[in-house]
Design a protein around this motif. Structure first.
Motif, PDB file in Angstrom:
ATOM      1  N   GLU A 138       0.825  -1.198   0.000  1.00  0.00           N
ATOM      2  CA  GLU A 138       0.000   0.000   0.000  1.00  0.00           C
ATOM      3  C   GLU A 138       0.867   1.259   0.000  1.00  0.00           C
ATOM      4  OE1 GLU A 138      -3.514   2.080   2.698  1.00  0.00           O
ATOM      5  OE2 GLU A 138      -2.980  -0.034   3.016  1.00  0.00           O
ATOM      6  N   GLY A 139       0.554   2.151  -0.918  1.00  0.00           N
ATOM      7  CA  GLY A 139       1.301   3.396  -1.003  1.00  0.00           C
ATOM      8  C   GLY A 139       2.540   3.326  -1.870  1.00  0.00           C
ATOM      9  N   GLU A 140       2.864   2.122  -2.348  1.00  0.00           N
ATOM     10  CA  GLU A 140       4.035   1.936  -3.206  1.00  0.00           C
ATOM     11  C   GLU A 140       3.564   1.441  -4.579  1.00  0.00           C
ATOM     12  OE1 GLU A 140       7.056   2.668  -2.477  1.00  0.00           O
ATOM     13  OE2 GLU A 140       7.038   2.895  -0.299  1.00  0.00           O
ATOM     14  N   LYS A 141       3.756   2.256  -5.594  1.00  0.00           N
ATOM     15  CA  LYS A 141       3.235   1.914  -6.910  1.00  0.00           C
ATOM     16  C   LYS A 141       3.948   0.730  -7.550  1.00  0.00           C
ATOM     17  CE  LYS A 141       1.481   6.488  -8.158  1.00  0.00           C
ATOM     18  NZ  LYS A 141       1.532   7.593  -9.167  1.00  0.00           N
ATOM     19  N   LYS A 142       5.247   0.615  -7.296  1.00  0.00           N
ATOM     20  CA  LYS A 142       6.020  -0.406  -7.998  1.00  0.00           C
ATOM     21  C   LYS A 142       6.472  -1.562  -7.105  1.00  0.00           C
ATOM     22  CE  LYS A 142       7.777   2.761 -11.523  1.00  0.00           C
ATOM     23  NZ  LYS A 142       8.984   3.299 -12.201  1.00  0.00           N
ATOM     24  N   LYS A 143       6.358  -1.423  -5.804  1.00  0.00           N
ATOM     25  CA  LYS A 143       6.857  -2.452  -4.909  1.00  0.00           C
ATOM     26  C   LYS A 143       5.785  -3.504  -4.580  1.00  0.00           C
ATOM     27  CE  LYS A 143      10.610  -0.075  -2.500  1.00  0.00           C
ATOM     28  NZ  LYS A 143      11.137   0.314  -1.156  1.00  0.00           N
ATOM     29  N   GLU A 262       8.267  -5.543   4.166  1.00  0.00           N
ATOM     30  CA  GLU A 262       8.822  -4.187   4.097  1.00  0.00           C
ATOM     31  C   GLU A 262       7.919  -3.171   4.784  1.00  0.00           C
ATOM     32  OE1 GLU A 262      10.135  -2.845   0.349  1.00  0.00           O
ATOM     33  OE2 GLU A 262      11.217  -4.675  -0.163  1.00  0.00           O
ATOM     34  N   GLU A 263       6.631  -3.347   4.599  1.00  0.00           N
ATOM     35  CA  GLU A 263       5.665  -2.414   5.223  1.00  0.00           C
ATOM     36  C   GLU A 263       4.630  -3.264   5.952  1.00  0.00           C
ATOM     37  OE1 GLU A 263       5.859   0.756   5.349  1.00  0.00           O
ATOM     38  OE2 GLU A 263       7.534   1.053   3.980  1.00  0.00           O
ATOM     39  N   GLU A 264       5.008  -3.794   7.123  1.00  0.00           N
ATOM     40  CA  GLU A 264       4.160  -4.741   7.814  1.00  0.00           C
ATOM     41  C   GLU A 264       2.782  -4.153   8.137  1.00  0.00           C
ATOM     42  OE1 GLU A 264       5.915  -6.384  11.279  1.00  0.00           O
ATOM     43  OE2 GLU A 264       4.398  -7.940  11.467  1.00  0.00           O
ATOM     44  N   SER A 265       2.740  -2.936   8.551  1.00  0.00           N
ATOM     45  CA  SER A 265       1.463  -2.337   8.938  1.00  0.00           C
ATOM     46  C   SER A 265       0.545  -2.174   7.738  1.00  0.00           C
ATOM     47  CB  SER A 265       1.703  -0.983   9.597  1.00  0.00           C
ATOM     48  OG  SER A 265       2.344  -0.096   8.697  1.00  0.00           O
ATOM     49  N   ALA A 266       1.146  -2.054   6.539  1.00  0.00           N
ATOM     50  CA  ALA A 266       0.334  -1.846   5.343  1.00  0.00           C
ATOM     51  C   ALA A 266      -0.174  -3.139   4.766  1.00  0.00           C
ATOM     52  CB  ALA A 266       1.158  -1.105   4.278  1.00  0.00           C
ATOM     53  N   LEU A 267       0.426  -4.258   5.159  1.00  0.00           N
ATOM     54  CA  LEU A 267       0.081  -5.532   4.544  1.00  0.00           C
ATOM     55  C   LEU A 267      -1.130  -6.192   5.197  1.00  0.00           C
ATOM     56  CD1 LEU A 267       3.631  -7.039   3.988  1.00  0.00           C
ATOM     57  CD2 LEU A 267       2.052  -6.255   2.237  1.00  0.00           C
ATOM     58  N   PHE A 268      -1.416  -5.917   6.466  1.00  0.00           N
ATOM     59  CA  PHE A 268      -2.479  -6.628   7.166  1.00  0.00           C
ATOM     60  C   PHE A 268      -3.439  -5.660   7.835  1.00  0.00           C
ATOM     61  CE2 PHE A 268       1.175  -9.474   7.040  1.00  0.00           C
ATOM     62  CZ  PHE A 268       0.594 -10.554   6.431  1.00  0.00           C
TER      63      PHE A 268
END
Length: 268
Positions: A138-143, A262-268
């Protein structure tokens, strides 16, 4: 889709696990592969009818003539073969099309020209330890964060597959590479527990349906379709892994080791 998977079991383990009667690629022993990618050589379990009492095979494979038609009478023998991942239809002009045929969607597999003939009589199982899918961050267009998905009990996955024979028109009839044997993975809608990662997943065939799925004499499309039942919810588990798996040049058991996303809070 299923574009990468892990297959690290040794040949003798697969021969035993799948109760294989014939090692149809006796001179080929694949090394453990934690990053199986399209066009690689992979193990496949399939059943073929021997062309004679001794179980000998033609270049195109036991039980068929070289056009891929006409199963011979007799009992099918369960085999382990080495095939190339990426199905090349019999009508293809060249094998490059295989790189785009790594998956066959459950919803259309019995209708698509590339797969319908194989679905009728050339079904196989593709052994895997687990597979990889990528989830947008979330928030990362390419990642994207890669996840490794595998049975909770660490058992083998028997992915539903199809295989096909393709004759290279540029090679002489006595050329051992005249015939190319390729395969594809059948995919289905991902179960709820995994759907948040990716909306597709490989179709699994449970042990009690292996024999019927592999039976080349089962040519009824509707009956074969009824064998494709999604895995029970909760049987598979997923965890984030290193982005090293993104590159097909990377390999090794470290690719399936759990990692912090990489972005744990954004994944779940």
């Amino acid at each position: 889709m299923c574009g990468r998977y892990a297959s690290a079991r040794k040949k003798h383990e697969l021969l035993e696990e799948f109760q294989v009667e014939q090692d149809a690629s006796p001179d080929e022993e694949l090394q453990p592969d934690y990053n199986v990618a399209p066009t690689k050589q992979v193990y496949a379990v399939l059943s073929r009818v021997p062309k004679d009492a001794e179980g000998g095979e033609s270049a195109a494979g036991a039980g068929e003539d070289r056009s891929g038609r006409g199963q011979r009478s007799g009992r099918a023998v369960r085999q382990l073969r080495v095939l190339r991942w990426g199905l090349v239809p019999v009508w293809a002009k060249d094998p490059s099309i295989g790189s785009r045929m790594i998956n066959a969607r459950l919803e259309t597999v019995a209708e698509k020209p590339a797969f319908k003939r194989a679905f009728a009589s050339r079904r196989c199982l593709l052994p895997a330890d687990g597979y990889f899918e990528w989830m947008p961050i979330e928030g990362e267009k390419k990642k994207k964060q890669p996840f490794y998905i595998h049975p909770e009990d660490d058992g083998v996955l028997a992915m539903a597959g199809l295989y096909e024979f393709w004759k290279d028109p540029t090679r002489a009839d006595d050329d051992p590479q005249k015939w190319l044997v390729t395969c594809t993975v059948i995919t289905t809608q991902a179960e709820d527990d995994l759907g948040h990662i990716h909306d597709r997943m490989p179709m699994m065939i449970e042990r009690e349906r292996w024999a019927e799925w592999l039976d080349p004499k089962l040519t009824d499309i509707e009956q074969a379709s009824r064998l494709l039942v999604p895995a029970d919810a909760g049987r598979l588990v997923a965890y984030p892994v290193s982005t090293d798996v993104n590159s097909v040049r990377n390999n090794g058991p470290h690719l399936i080791e759990p990692q912090q996303p990489e972005e744990e809070s954004a994944l779940f």
